[in-house]
Design a protein around this motif. Structure first.
Motif, PDB file in Angstrom:
ATOM      1  N   ILE A  40       1.809  -0.462   5.301  1.00  0.00           N
ATOM      2  CA  ILE A  40       3.101  -0.354   5.997  1.00  0.00           C
ATOM      3  C   ILE A  40       4.162   0.015   4.975  1.00  0.00           C
ATOM      4  CG2 ILE A  40       4.830  -1.603   7.355  1.00  0.00           C
ATOM      5  CD1 ILE A  40       2.515  -3.331   8.409  1.00  0.00           C
ATOM      6  N   GLU A  46      -1.750  -3.668   4.223  1.00  0.00           N
ATOM      7  CA  GLU A  46      -1.793  -3.133   5.592  1.00  0.00           C
ATOM      8  C   GLU A  46      -1.281  -1.703   5.691  1.00  0.00           C
ATOM      9  OE1 GLU A  46      -3.113  -4.645   8.377  1.00  0.00           O
ATOM     10  OE2 GLU A  46      -3.877  -5.989   6.821  1.00  0.00           O
ATOM     11  N   SER A  56       0.458  -7.603  19.104  1.00  0.00           N
ATOM     12  CA  SER A  56      -0.429  -6.450  18.910  1.00  0.00           C
ATOM     13  C   SER A  56      -1.422  -6.727  17.798  1.00  0.00           C
ATOM     14  CB  SER A  56       0.390  -5.202  18.579  1.00  0.00           C
ATOM     15  OG  SER A  56       1.032  -5.360  17.314  1.00  0.00           O
ATOM     16  N   ALA A  57      -2.469  -5.901  17.732  1.00  0.00           N
ATOM     17  CA  ALA A  57      -3.484  -6.067  16.697  1.00  0.00           C
ATOM     18  C   ALA A  57      -2.866  -5.906  15.307  1.00  0.00           C
ATOM     19  CB  ALA A  57      -4.609  -5.067  16.897  1.00  0.00           C
ATOM     20  N   ALA A  58      -1.930  -4.955  15.165  1.00  0.00           N
ATOM     21  CA  ALA A  58      -1.289  -4.717  13.872  1.00  0.00           C
ATOM     22  C   ALA A  58      -0.445  -5.916  13.453  1.00  0.00           C
ATOM     23  CB  ALA A  58      -0.422  -3.462  13.939  1.00  0.00           C
ATOM     24  N   ALA A  59       0.301  -6.484  14.405  1.00  0.00           N
ATOM     25  CA  ALA A  59       1.129  -7.656  14.093  1.00  0.00           C
ATOM     26  C   ALA A  59       0.259  -8.858  13.745  1.00  0.00           C
ATOM     27  CB  ALA A  59       2.037  -7.980  15.273  1.00  0.00           C
ATOM     28  N   SER A  60      -0.841  -9.025  14.452  1.00  0.00           N
ATOM     29  CA  SER A  60      -1.763 -10.127  14.166  1.00  0.00           C
ATOM     30  C   SER A  60      -2.384  -9.983  12.786  1.00  0.00           C
ATOM     31  CB  SER A  60      -2.863 -10.193  15.230  1.00  0.00           C
ATOM     32  OG  SER A  60      -2.304 -10.476  16.496  1.00  0.00           O
ATOM     33  N   ALA A  61      -2.707  -8.730  12.410  1.00  0.00           N
ATOM     34  CA  ALA A  61      -3.286  -8.480  11.089  1.00  0.00           C
ATOM     35  C   ALA A  61      -2.281  -8.813   9.989  1.00  0.00           C
ATOM     36  CB  ALA A  61      -3.726  -7.027  10.978  1.00  0.00           C
ATOM     37  N   VAL A  62      -1.029  -8.417  10.200  1.00  0.00           N
ATOM     38  CA  VAL A  62       0.029  -8.728   9.233  1.00  0.00           C
ATOM     39  C   VAL A  62       0.185 -10.239   9.091  1.00  0.00           C
ATOM     40  CG1 VAL A  62       2.537  -8.700   8.902  1.00  0.00           C
ATOM     41  CG2 VAL A  62       1.324  -6.587   9.441  1.00  0.00           C
ATOM     42  N   LEU A 109       6.706  -3.759  14.541  1.00  0.00           N
ATOM     43  CA  LEU A 109       5.392  -3.974  15.154  1.00  0.00           C
ATOM     44  C   LEU A 109       5.525  -4.836  16.399  1.00  0.00           C
ATOM     45  CD1 LEU A 109       3.229  -4.701  11.956  1.00  0.00           C
ATOM     46  CD2 LEU A 109       3.327  -2.568  13.272  1.00  0.00           C
ATOM     47  N   LEU A 145       7.698  -2.902   9.488  1.00  0.00           N
ATOM     48  CA  LEU A 145       7.021  -4.194   9.622  1.00  0.00           C
ATOM     49  C   LEU A 145       7.612  -4.972  10.810  1.00  0.00           C
ATOM     50  CD1 LEU A 145       4.842  -5.787   7.981  1.00  0.00           C
ATOM     51  CD2 LEU A 145       6.736  -6.916   6.791  1.00  0.00           C
TER      52      LEU A 145
END
Length: 477
Positions: free
Chosen positions: A107, A105, A120-126, A116, A113
């Protein structure tokens, strides 16, 4: 003068106990770290954890189905070495999941990390990436761990006569309680001192240490230099008891698909399918349950709650091996009949789970004690249901049948763990709109699961007794 009997079989039992302890320590690392250590970094929800716990059970079920056959084919010594080597490597691999998620990702730090925004989209991706990575590691762990009980039950059948097998199984199976008991005292401390990643590595390395002792201590009793003639005669007393017993003990392995033609196989299958999910739910969700009650694994009370729960499981469950032995030696019952009577008694213990959630409002210690007693009932049940395999099947097929039963238990554990995660997230989102037996929201979800836990064993016993009402060994021509 008759030479005194050696007791090497009990040292082998100690090895099985240690392997099972390590097995459950490796299982528990994730359940004790995900809520308070991993989730804040990787943004997991209950459903995410339920997915990981559920699919671990599914992988375990798949591994058990083939691990038993593998152990019968490879032999106890080599089969066990392969099993523990694979699961120990899988345990250690978990440590790299967080780092690899950050690399994928882009990060740069753990602080970034954690920062986030939740949802959010970034947290969901992680969360998505990390869940997939953990699933891969859990698959390796599960495939190896699937060999533990088939190999252990096969070893028990090799080293103990029928009347002692439930006791021997209880003793080595106590490793599951000791592993679960010691884990809350060890794992959070390791996570606090070295990070959650090193907790996986340190616990995972124990399996490689065990392999060294297994290589030098285990041989079949007739080949072991540590077993004298008196002990060998004691171990093989069933084989000498009657012609009827010789064939099951020494016959060729039953072909895999043919195993499913026997009611004895289906008795074991349903006995495991209906009850194993209960134990796995308690094992994987108890720390999260106490965390929901306000006592995380980072608090002393949280650690003591889980420790006390498994202390009760460990102490009380020792009766699981002695009770059928008492029925056989003091009441003159046939071993299978004595085992089934003991299992009926243990099937009533989980009924206490009906009171866990109602009494939680008075004190969190009530569900800790109640869940502990329900877990003790399971462990006592488990020791005896495993021993029914040795009662019925040739030694050459015991690991295969054990694997089939563990596969059934793994499937059930998948459904209950995955279902619990989905249920808890849904119940929490619905809040007061979700009710069951006077409880609202997530407590209502827990009450639903506890109700199933309460009745599962009596249902399982009834089906087993219907399928195999009395001792009916498989005679392999």
């Amino acid at each position: 003068m008759k030479k005194q009997m050696t007791n090497w079989r009990w040292w082998i039992c100690v090895l099985l106990f240690c392997a099972t302890t390590i097995n459950y320590l490796d299982k528990q690392v994730l359940s004790l770290t995900w809520k308070d250590y991993i989730a804040p970094e990787l943004h997991w929800t209950d459903s995410d954890y339920g997915t990981i716990a559920g699919f671990f059970s599914l992988f375990y079920a798949f591994g058990c189905l083939f691990a038993g056959r593998f152990v019968d084919w490879m032999g106890t010594k080599k089969g066990f070495l392969w099993a523990i080597g694979i699961w120990s490597a899988g345990a250690c691999l978990h440590a790299g999941c967080g780092w690899l998620t950050m690399q994928i990702e882009g990060i740069e730090s753990v602080e970034a990390l954690k920062a986030l925004e939740t949802g959010s989209a970034a947290a969901s991706a992680v969360a998505t990436v990390s869940v997939w990575l953990f699933l891969i590691c859990r698959a390796v762990l599960a495939l190896g761990e699937g060999g533990n009980f088939p190999a252990s039950i096969k070893t028990t059948a090799e080293y103990f006569p029928r009347k002692d097998r439930a006791l021997a199984t209880t003793l080595f199976n106590a490793g599951s309680s000791i592993g679960a008991l010691s884990a809350p005292l060890i794992v959070p401390v390791l996570a606090d001192w070295f990070g959650w990643e090193m907790a996986f590595v340190i616990i995972g390395l124990l399996g490689f240490v065990w392999m060294f002792f297994w290589i030098f201590m285990y041989d079949k009793p007739q080949d072991s230099k540590h077993v004298n003639q008196a002990e060998l005669e004691y171990i093989q007393q069933d084989d000498a008891a009657s012609v009827e017993e010789v064939k099951p003990a020494q016959g060729k392995a039953i072909p895999f698909l043919k195993c499913f033609r026997y009611r004895q196989t289906w008795s074991f299958f349903f006995g495991k399918f209906l009850t194993d999910g209960v134990w796995w739910f308690l094992l994987f969700w108890a720390p999260a349950y106490f965390s929901e009650c306000g006592y995380t694994m980072q608090t002393t009370t949280g650690k003591l709650l889980v420790f006390s729960l498994y202390t009760i499981v460990t102490v009380v469950s020792f009766g699981g091996g002695y009770l059928p032995k008492y029925f056989v030696e003091n009441k003159g019952m046939e071993p299978y009949a004595g085992r089934m009577r003991a299992m009926l008694i243990f099937a009533f213990f989980p009924l206490l789970a009906l009171f866990a959630q109602p009494l939680q409002n008075l004190s969190v210690w009530f569900p800790a004690v109640i869940i502990g007693l329900a877990g003790a009932g399971h462990q006592s049940w488990s020791a005896n249901i495993f021993s029914t395999v040795g009662d019925m099947f040739p030694k050459s097929t015991i690991a295969t049948i054990t694997g089939i039963g563990n596969m059934a238990g793994g499937l059930a554990a998948f459904f209950i763990n995955k279902g619990a995660g989905m249920l808890f997230d849904y119940a929490a989102a619905q809040g007061q709109a979700f009710t069951f037996m006077g409880f609202c929201g997530k407590p209502a979800g827990y009450m639903i699961i506890f109700c199933y836990c309460a009745v599962a064993y009596l249902l399982a016993w009834s089906i087993m007794k219907t399928l195999v009402p009395k001792h009916q060994p498989i005679i392999q021509e």
